[in-house]
Design an enzyme around this catalytic site. Structure first.
Site, short mmCIF file in Angstrom:
data_model
loop_
_atom_site.label_atom_id
_atom_site.label_comp_id
_atom_site.label_asym_id
_atom_site.label_seq_id
_atom_site.Cartn_x
_atom_site.Cartn_y
_atom_site.Cartn_z
N LYS A 1 0.84 -1.22 0.00
CA LYS A 1 0.00 0.00 0.00
C LYS A 1 0.86 1.26 0.00
CE LYS A 1 -3.05 3.02 0.55
NZ LYS A 1 -4.45 3.20 0.63
N CYS B 1 -3.70 10.72 1.76
CA CYS B 1 -3.01 9.45 1.45
C CYS B 1 -1.65 9.69 0.82
CB CYS B 1 -3.86 8.64 0.49
SG CYS B 1 -5.54 8.42 1.07
N1 SAJ Z 1 -2.28 14.87 -8.58
C1 SAJ Z 1 -1.46 15.66 -9.37
N2 SAJ Z 1 -1.11 15.20 -10.62
C2 SAJ Z 1 -1.57 14.02 -11.11
C3 SAJ Z 1 -2.39 13.21 -10.29
C4 SAJ Z 1 -2.74 13.66 -9.03
O1 SAJ Z 1 -1.02 16.74 -8.98
O2 SAJ Z 1 -1.23 13.68 -12.26
C5 SAJ Z 1 -2.66 15.34 -7.23
C6 SAJ Z 1 -4.15 15.52 -7.04
O3 SAJ Z 1 -4.58 16.78 -7.52
C7 SAJ Z 1 -4.29 15.40 -5.54
C8 SAJ Z 1 -3.21 14.35 -5.19
O4 SAJ Z 1 -2.32 14.33 -6.29
O5 SAJ Z 1 -4.00 16.62 -4.88
C9 SAJ Z 1 -3.73 12.97 -4.91
O6 SAJ Z 1 -4.77 12.62 -5.82
P1 SAJ Z 1 -4.89 11.17 -6.49
O7 SAJ Z 1 -6.07 11.18 -7.37
O8 SAJ Z 1 -3.60 10.80 -7.12
O9 SAJ Z 1 -5.05 10.16 -5.28
P2 SAJ Z 1 -6.01 10.06 -3.96
O10 SAJ Z 1 -5.24 10.61 -2.80
O11 SAJ Z 1 -7.38 10.55 -4.18
O12 SAJ Z 1 -6.13 8.44 -3.84
C10 SAJ Z 1 -4.92 7.66 -3.77
C11 SAJ Z 1 -5.05 6.49 -4.76
N3 SAJ Z 1 -3.74 5.84 -4.89
C12 SAJ Z 1 -3.19 5.60 -6.09
O13 SAJ Z 1 -3.71 5.92 -7.14
C13 SAJ Z 1 -1.89 4.86 -6.10
C14 SAJ Z 1 -6.12 5.51 -4.27
O14 SAJ Z 1 -6.15 4.35 -5.10
C15 SAJ Z 1 -5.83 5.09 -2.82
O15 SAJ Z 1 -6.81 4.19 -2.32
C16 SAJ Z 1 -5.86 6.35 -1.97
O16 SAJ Z 1 -4.78 7.21 -2.42
C17 SAJ Z 1 -5.65 5.98 -0.51
O17 SAJ Z 1 -6.65 5.93 0.23
O18 SAJ Z 1 -4.52 5.65 -0.13
#
Ligand code: SAJ
Length: 413
Positions: A210, A264
């Site tokens: 994870k 996360c």
């Molecule tokens: N972000 C960027 N650029 C990107 C992608 C995301 O700046 O290209 C930013 C987003 O705007 C946000 C942050 O990253 O601020 C996180 O967003 P996210 O959509 O990447 O992830 P979370 O935090 O909503 O969910 C993640 C997921 N993990 C992965 O994709 C590896 C989800 O599957 C997990 O279950 C979750 O963390 C968790 O609970 O750990």
């Protein structure tokens, strides 16, 4: 699942409540437990205390059928699923106090034969520590006696906010047991609703899987964020740069933004760094790159605002990512807070279509107001796009024509 009568889900937050609901929908008797009596009351009325598509529909069904109830008291149960927060404390050290508080309530209820599953994202070794703590407080449960064995497993949640009810069913799951038997028992429980593959391992590996998933994403976002700084220096459009590089068959660069938010990705990599500080150099550096990005946006805005006497700013978006209402650890909130302090002569119109009130850290500032999109755009000199909400994509170029535009997500190129 053979012999399972009741499942107690401890912690009715973004993960615990959907998990309790999906278990109840698939025939388990589920008792949700939360320290917050308002949450418990809401669940018993079939009301979801946060925004998550489809959750309310499933929950109303489960509550009406009598398969899901909520309480503040930990009950006797056959399976306990622990889904409580694991934040970090000073110095980025993991804070396991919520897990310990949960298991201290569970331990006196055990009769032997139960399964305890830790779902909270946890540092390596947390499930072992949880097991040691429970068994130390219950030396009367003879672990060499088959009927009294208590089983411990870690099954990290991996669902994406906004798609939780779909991903709970379709995602593959990793189940790590303290023993093989514990892993097999946990697998049986998840098979009741999970259509993905259920892969078994030991608890420590499951914990790291994870953390590694979220660190992988953080490192890749850091690469994109670093490119945005480099591109600005070289007078290159970072969005075009990434789009073109991604045409290579083995390149897939993520998108830069104002920073990395949520509970996360901005937290979990620190669990690896704190466990192995000398080795986790790239993971630490990536966190630092992402944590520095909001300051870069703030400096960019203040530099442009200084040219104006009374700068009026439209700040579009507060959530930590698009099309949700979750403001937890959102870089956009931190950016607006800092700008409000630095530009005391100016005014900031915040547009966030998913909330009705500003968070208290912003509502207490006299130069920040929650506004409609049209009003904010019309009144402002500087338009600062912070979140790529769908509602902002349709802003026409005529609205932006005479303004200073800072588009941190590249949606108006
Ligand atoms: N972000 C960027 N650029 C990107 C992608 C995301 O700046 O290209 C930013 C987003 O705007 C946000 C942050 O990253 O601020 C996180 O967003 P996210 O959509 O990447 O992830 P979370 O935090 O909503 O969910 C993640 C997921 N993990 C992965 O994709 C590896 C989800 O599957 C997990 O279950 C979750 O963390 C968790 O609970 O750990």
């Amino acid at each position: 699942m053979d012999g399972v009568k009741t499942v107690a889900v401890i912690g009715l937050g973004y993960i615990g409540l959907p998990t309790a609901t999906i278990l109840a929908t698939n025939g388990m008797k589920v008792i949700g437990v939360d320290v917050n009596s308002a949450t418990v009351a809401a669940v018993n009325k079939g009301e979801v205390p946060f925004v998550e598509p489809d959750l309310e529909t499933f929950m109303v069904g489960a509550v009406t059928q009598g398969n899901l109830t909520a309480t503040t008291e930990t009950p006797e149960a056959d399976v306990y699923v622990i889904a409580v927060p694991t934040p970090f404390q000073e110095g980025y050290q993991p804070d396991l106090s919520y897990i310990y508080a949960a298991v201290d309530q569970i331990a006196p209820k055990l009769r032997g034969g139960e399964l305890l599953i830790l779902e909270s994202t946890s540092p390596p070794g947390a499930t072992e520590k949880m097991a040691e703590r429970v068994l130390a407080s219950r030396p009367d449960l003879d672990q060499s006696n088959d009927r009294q064995i208590v089983h411990f497993a870690h099954c990290p949640e991996r669902v994406l906010p906004g798609r939780i009810m779909i991903e709970l069913v379709t995602n593959d799951r990793i189940v790590g047991g303290i023993t093989k038997e514990a892993a097999l028992k946990a697998k049986e429980l998840y098979e009741s609703f999970c259509e993905g593959e259920i892969l078994l391992t030991d608890a420590r590996t499951a914990e790291m899987v994870k953390l590694v998933e979220n660190s992988y994403r953080d490192v890749n976002i850091a690469f994109a964020n670093e490119l945005s700084l480099i591109a600005e220096k070289l007078d290159i459009d970072v969005w075009e740069l990434i789009e073109l590089a991604n045409h290579h068959p083995r390149v897939n660069i993520l998108q830069p933004g104002p920073g990395v938010g949520g509970h996360c990705i901005a937290v979990d990599p620190w669990f690896i760094v704190s466990a192995t500080p000398d080795e986790a150099r790239l993971i630490r550096k990536s966190r630092e790159v992402n944590e520095a990005k909001p300051k870069w946006v703030i400096d960019n805005v203040t530099e442009k605002a200084e040219r104006l006497k009374k700068p009026i700013i439209a700040a579009l978006g507060l959530a930590f990512k698009p099309d949700i209402d979750d403001l937890r650890a959102s870089p956009s909130v931190a950016i607006v807070e800092a700008l409000a302090d630095q530009l005391s002569d100016g005014h900031i119109y915040v547009v966030e279509p998913h909330i009705e009130d500003l968070p208290s850290s912003l509502s207490e500032k006299s130069n920040v107001t929650l506004s409609t999109k049209d009003h904010a755009l019309d009144e402002s000199d500087i338009i600062l796009l912070l979140v790529d909400h769908t509602a902002f994509k349709s802003v026409g170029s005529e609205k932006l024509a005479s303004k200073i535009v800072i588009d941190t997500k590249g949606i108006w190129r």
